[in-house]
Motif scaffolding. Structure first.
Motif, PDB file in Angstrom:
ATOM      1  N   GLU A  35      53.144  90.675  37.099  1.00 47.78           N
ATOM      2  CA  GLU A  35      52.518  91.992  36.954  1.00 47.78           C
ATOM      3  C   GLU A  35      51.057  91.903  36.531  1.00 47.78           C
ATOM      4  OE1 GLU A  35      55.429  91.516  33.373  1.00 47.78           O
ATOM      5  OE2 GLU A  35      55.334  90.967  35.499  1.00 47.78           O
ATOM      6  N   ASP A  36      50.620  90.686  36.123  1.00 46.73           N
ATOM      7  CA  ASP A  36      49.216  90.459  35.764  1.00 46.73           C
ATOM      8  C   ASP A  36      48.450  89.791  36.904  1.00 46.73           C
ATOM      9  OD1 ASP A  36      49.467  91.347  32.953  1.00 46.73           O
ATOM     10  OD2 ASP A  36      50.798  89.604  32.800  1.00 46.73           O
ATOM     11  N   ASN A  37      48.985  89.895  38.112  1.00 50.40           N
ATOM     12  CA  ASN A  37      48.393  89.361  39.336  1.00 50.40           C
ATOM     13  C   ASN A  37      48.622  87.867  39.529  1.00 50.40           C
ATOM     14  OD1 ASN A  37      47.029  89.853  41.809  1.00 50.40           O
ATOM     15  ND2 ASN A  37      45.131  88.981  40.970  1.00 50.40           N
ATOM     16  N   LEU A  38      49.673  87.317  38.916  1.00 50.52           N
ATOM     17  CA  LEU A  38      50.079  85.959  39.236  1.00 50.52           C
ATOM     18  C   LEU A  38      50.927  85.981  40.505  1.00 50.52           C
ATOM     19  CD1 LEU A  38      51.118  84.375  35.816  1.00 50.52           C
ATOM     20  CD2 LEU A  38      48.897  84.338  36.939  1.00 50.52           C
ATOM     21  N   LEU A  39      50.941  84.882  41.230  1.00 52.77           N
ATOM     22  CA  LEU A  39      51.768  84.777  42.432  1.00 52.77           C
ATOM     23  C   LEU A  39      53.244  84.683  42.087  1.00 52.77           C
ATOM     24  CD1 LEU A  39      49.655  82.263  44.544  1.00 52.77           C
ATOM     25  CD2 LEU A  39      50.001  84.702  45.018  1.00 52.77           C
ATOM     26  N   ALA A  40      53.540  84.069  40.953  1.00 53.00           N
ATOM     27  CA  ALA A  40      54.922  83.871  40.532  1.00 53.00           C
ATOM     28  C   ALA A  40      54.941  83.629  39.031  1.00 53.00           C
ATOM     29  CB  ALA A  40      55.544  82.688  41.275  1.00 53.00           C
ATOM     30  N   ASN A  41      56.131  83.527  38.476  1.00 51.06           N
ATOM     31  CA  ASN A  41      56.267  83.214  37.051  1.00 51.06           C
ATOM     32  C   ASN A  41      56.493  81.726  36.809  1.00 51.06           C
ATOM     33  OD1 ASN A  41      55.906  85.846  36.148  1.00 51.06           O
ATOM     34  ND2 ASN A  41      58.081  86.333  36.364  1.00 51.06           N
ATOM     35  N   SER A  42      56.359  80.935  37.868  1.00 52.60           N
ATOM     36  CA  SER A  42      56.551  79.492  37.760  1.00 52.60           C
ATOM     37  C   SER A  42      55.409  78.757  38.456  1.00 52.60           C
ATOM     38  CB  SER A  42      57.886  79.084  38.385  1.00 52.60           C
ATOM     39  OG  SER A  42      58.038  77.676  38.372  1.00 52.60           O
ATOM     40  N   TYR A  43      54.780  77.844  37.716  1.00 56.05           N
ATOM     41  CA  TYR A  43      53.742  76.981  38.279  1.00 56.05           C
ATOM     42  C   TYR A  43      54.047  75.548  37.864  1.00 56.05           C
ATOM     43  CZ  TYR A  43      50.888  81.005  39.573  1.00 56.05           C
ATOM     44  OH  TYR A  43      50.437  82.165  40.154  1.00 56.05           O
ATOM     45  N   GLN A  44      53.790  74.602  38.789  1.00 50.16           N
ATOM     46  CA  GLN A  44      54.137  73.206  38.540  1.00 50.16           C
ATOM     47  C   GLN A  44      53.005  72.398  37.904  1.00 50.16           C
ATOM     48  OE1 GLN A  44      55.428  74.861  41.421  1.00 50.16           O
ATOM     49  NE2 GLN A  44      57.223  74.901  40.092  1.00 50.16           N
ATOM     50  N   SER A  45      51.754  72.830  38.111  1.00 49.78           N
ATOM     51  CA  SER A  45      50.628  72.055  37.590  1.00 49.78           C
ATOM     52  C   SER A  45      49.544  72.967  37.045  1.00 49.78           C
ATOM     53  CB  SER A  45      50.029  71.163  38.687  1.00 49.78           C
ATOM     54  OG  SER A  45      50.951  70.202  39.147  1.00 49.78           O
ATOM     55  N   ILE A  46      48.778  72.437  36.118  1.00 50.51           N
ATOM     56  CA  ILE A  46      47.660  73.160  35.525  1.00 50.51           C
ATOM     57  C   ILE A  46      46.543  72.180  35.209  1.00 50.51           C
ATOM     58  CG2 ILE A  46      48.746  72.961  33.265  1.00 50.51           C
ATOM     59  CD1 ILE A  46      47.385  75.527  32.421  1.00 50.51           C
ATOM     60  N   ILE A  47      45.287  72.611  35.440  1.00 51.61           N
ATOM     61  CA  ILE A  47      44.138  71.758  35.147  1.00 51.61           C
ATOM     62  C   ILE A  47      42.907  72.640  35.019  1.00 51.61           C
ATOM     63  CG2 ILE A  47      43.418  71.311  37.544  1.00 51.61           C
ATOM     64  CD1 ILE A  47      42.980  68.367  36.708  1.00 51.61           C
ATOM     65  N   ALA A  48      41.905  72.181  34.289  1.00 52.53           N
ATOM     66  CA  ALA A  48      40.643  72.900  34.140  1.00 52.53           C
ATOM     67  C   ALA A  48      39.583  72.243  35.006  1.00 52.53           C
ATOM     68  CB  ALA A  48      40.200  72.910  32.683  1.00 52.53           C
ATOM     69  N   ASP A  49      38.744  73.048  35.679  1.00 52.85           N
ATOM     70  CA  ASP A  49      37.679  72.471  36.485  1.00 52.85           C
ATOM     71  C   ASP A  49      36.400  72.355  35.660  1.00 52.85           C
ATOM     72  OD1 ASP A  49      36.323  74.925  36.471  1.00 52.85           O
ATOM     73  OD2 ASP A  49      37.042  75.512  38.460  1.00 52.85           O
ATOM     74  N   ALA A  58      48.898  75.442  40.138  1.00 52.68           N
ATOM     75  CA  ALA A  58      49.508  75.166  41.441  1.00 52.68           C
ATOM     76  C   ALA A  58      50.995  75.459  41.388  1.00 52.68           C
ATOM     77  CB  ALA A  58      49.281  73.703  41.830  1.00 52.68           C
ATOM     78  N   GLY A  59      51.464  76.305  42.323  1.00 54.89           N
ATOM     79  CA  GLY A  59      52.874  76.639  42.425  1.00 54.89           C
ATOM     80  C   GLY A  59      53.312  76.654  43.870  1.00 54.89           C
ATOM     81  N   ASN A  60      54.584  76.856  44.101  1.00 58.50           N
ATOM     82  CA  ASN A  60      55.090  76.839  45.476  1.00 58.50           C
ATOM     83  C   ASN A  60      54.563  78.018  46.288  1.00 58.50           C
ATOM     84  OD1 ASN A  60      56.703  75.548  47.484  1.00 58.50           O
ATOM     85  ND2 ASN A  60      58.198  77.188  47.280  1.00 58.50           N
ATOM     86  N   GLU A  61      54.264  79.130  45.644  1.00 59.68           N
ATOM     87  CA  GLU A  61      53.749  80.297  46.359  1.00 59.68           C
ATOM     88  C   GLU A  61      52.274  80.177  46.679  1.00 59.68           C
ATOM     89  OE1 GLU A  61      55.844  80.371  43.933  1.00 59.68           O
ATOM     90  OE2 GLU A  61      57.580  81.367  44.810  1.00 59.68           O
ATOM     91  N   GLY A  62      51.584  79.220  46.080  1.00 57.99           N
ATOM     92  CA  GLY A  62      50.162  79.030  46.344  1.00 57.99           C
ATOM     93  C   GLY A  62      49.423  78.541  45.117  1.00 57.99           C
ATOM     94  N   ILE A  63      48.120  78.778  45.095  1.00 63.08           N
ATOM     95  CA  ILE A  63      47.260  78.330  44.002  1.00 63.08           C
ATOM     96  C   ILE A  63      46.602  79.546  43.370  1.00 63.08           C
ATOM     97  CG2 ILE A  63      45.170  77.032  43.420  1.00 63.08           C
ATOM     98  CD1 ILE A  63      45.856  75.145  45.751  1.00 63.08           C
ATOM     99  N   THR A  64      46.640  79.599  42.049  1.00 62.94           N
ATOM    100  CA  THR A  64      46.001  80.677  41.301  1.00 62.94           C
ATOM    101  C   THR A  64      44.876  80.085  40.463  1.00 62.94           C
ATOM    102  OG1 THR A  64      48.000  82.034  41.197  1.00 62.94           O
ATOM    103  CG2 THR A  64      46.326  82.434  39.532  1.00 62.94           C
ATOM    104  N   VAL A  95      46.820  72.625  28.975  1.00 61.28           N
ATOM    105  CA  VAL A  95      45.394  72.410  29.151  1.00 61.28           C
ATOM    106  C   VAL A  95      44.652  73.295  28.157  1.00 61.28           C
ATOM    107  CG1 VAL A  95      44.859  74.225  30.837  1.00 61.28           C
ATOM    108  CG2 VAL A  95      43.655  72.027  30.956  1.00 61.28           C
ATOM    109  N   GLN A  96      43.398  72.950  27.872  1.00 62.54           N
ATOM    110  CA  GLN A  96      42.577  73.748  26.956  1.00 62.54           C
ATOM    111  C   GLN A  96      41.342  74.241  27.688  1.00 62.54           C
ATOM    112  OE1 GLN A  96      40.965  71.675  23.474  1.00 62.54           O
ATOM    113  NE2 GLN A  96      41.223  73.531  22.252  1.00 62.54           N
ATOM    114  N   ASP A  97      40.989  75.525  27.481  1.00 62.01           N
ATOM    115  CA  ASP A  97      39.791  76.044  28.130  1.00 62.01           C
ATOM    116  C   ASP A  97      38.572  75.823  27.233  1.00 62.01           C
ATOM    117  OD1 ASP A  97      39.685  78.102  26.213  1.00 62.01           O
ATOM    118  OD2 ASP A  97      40.741  79.527  27.498  1.00 62.01           O
TER     119      ASP A  97
END
Length: 266
Positions: A170-184, A192-198, A140-142
């Motif tokens: 260590e940068d306050n992410l829930l995990a090092n793996s996320y399944q989806s990304i999108i810009a609002d 979006a990852g299994n541990e939650g949404i960042t 995605v692009q910001d």
């Protein structure tokens, strides 16, 4: 459609809805859903396993798992599919997603071989020697022109046009793996990852996490199965159902500083 496994949905500039399948190619539904067509290898696709669909203007990109990328121009009555694969220098025929940036470059997230983009019929690749993860899921692009990428275990990757950098736990992410990304619509990024949404807050430059307390942990989100509707709400598909995220809630939480006069001088 009883035996079909649907993988992706995309609405093009003319209102046609494209639905990708695993093994059966892609379906295109008319804007009023009165009829549909199926396009597969017999129609010119290199592979019938459509993992994701994206587009920009009149061009549609179909990322396949085994046949590289197919694309067509929707301005013609009948799509004339063209394919890009390892024969053209793509580096891998297993593509998780495609994304066209503000400069007209189309990027490809690959399962092996890192990252590549197409610009003016030339392909450029980035690999481990460029500090790029070997596997990329989403792109995605910001609003500042930076490109962001999700990876299976290397955290979130960012490209500022010159260098690649990473954000991890260590940068306050829930995990090092996320399944989806999108810009609002506010310029924030949703991961979006299994541990939650960042959520990456563009104004503050930090990450805000939503977890089990918010009811969004361990829902097993599907890969790149995320969509923004016309109202700006973000929908995330998981194995446990749908999650709807309203970015306006985050925007309403932003408290602007108040101006207070303590003295007045002539």
């Amino acid at each position: 459609f009883a035996n079909h496994s649907f993988t992706s949905v995309y609405e093009d500039a003319k209102g046609f809805v494209w639905v990708g399948t695993y093994g059966y190619g892609v379906y295109r539904f008319a804007p009023d859903a009165s009829k549909y067509e199926c396009f597969n290898q017999n129609s010119g696709l290199s592979n019938n396993n459509i993992i994701s669909i994206s587009g920009s203007g009149n061009k549609i990109w179909l990322s396949t798992f085994g046949g590289g990328v197919a694309y067509c121009d929707i301005s013609t009555p009948v799509p004339d599919f063209k394919n890009i694969s390892t024969k053209d220098g793509l580096g891998s025929n297993y593509i998780y997603s495609s994304f066209t940036d503000s400069e007209g470059r189309t990027w490809f997230a690959k399962d092996g071989g890192g990252l590549a983009y197409l610009e003016k019929e030339h392909i450029r690749s980035f690999g481990q020697s460029d500090s790029v993860s070997n596997v990329i899921y989403g792109i995605v692009q910001d609003k500042d022109g930076n490109l962001w990428f999700t990876t299976p275990n290397q955290g979130i990757m960012k490209y500022n046009g010159k260098n690649f950098s990473y954000y991890r736990k260590e940068d306050n992410l829930l995990a090092n793996s996320y399944q989806s990304i999108i810009a609002d619509d506010f310029g924030n990024l949703i991961f979006a990852g299994n541990e939650g949404i960042t959520v990456y807050n563009r104004n503050h430059g930090n990450f805000q996490n939503y977890t089990e307390e918010d009811g969004v942990s361990y829902l097993e989100p599907n890969l790149n199965a995320v969509f923004k509707d016309k109202d700006g709400s973000v929908w995330i598909c998981t194995n446990q159902g749908l999650v709807k995220y309203n970015p306006k809630v985050l925007a309403d939480r932003i408290v602007h500083p108040k101006l207070v006069f303590t003295a007045c001088k002539e």
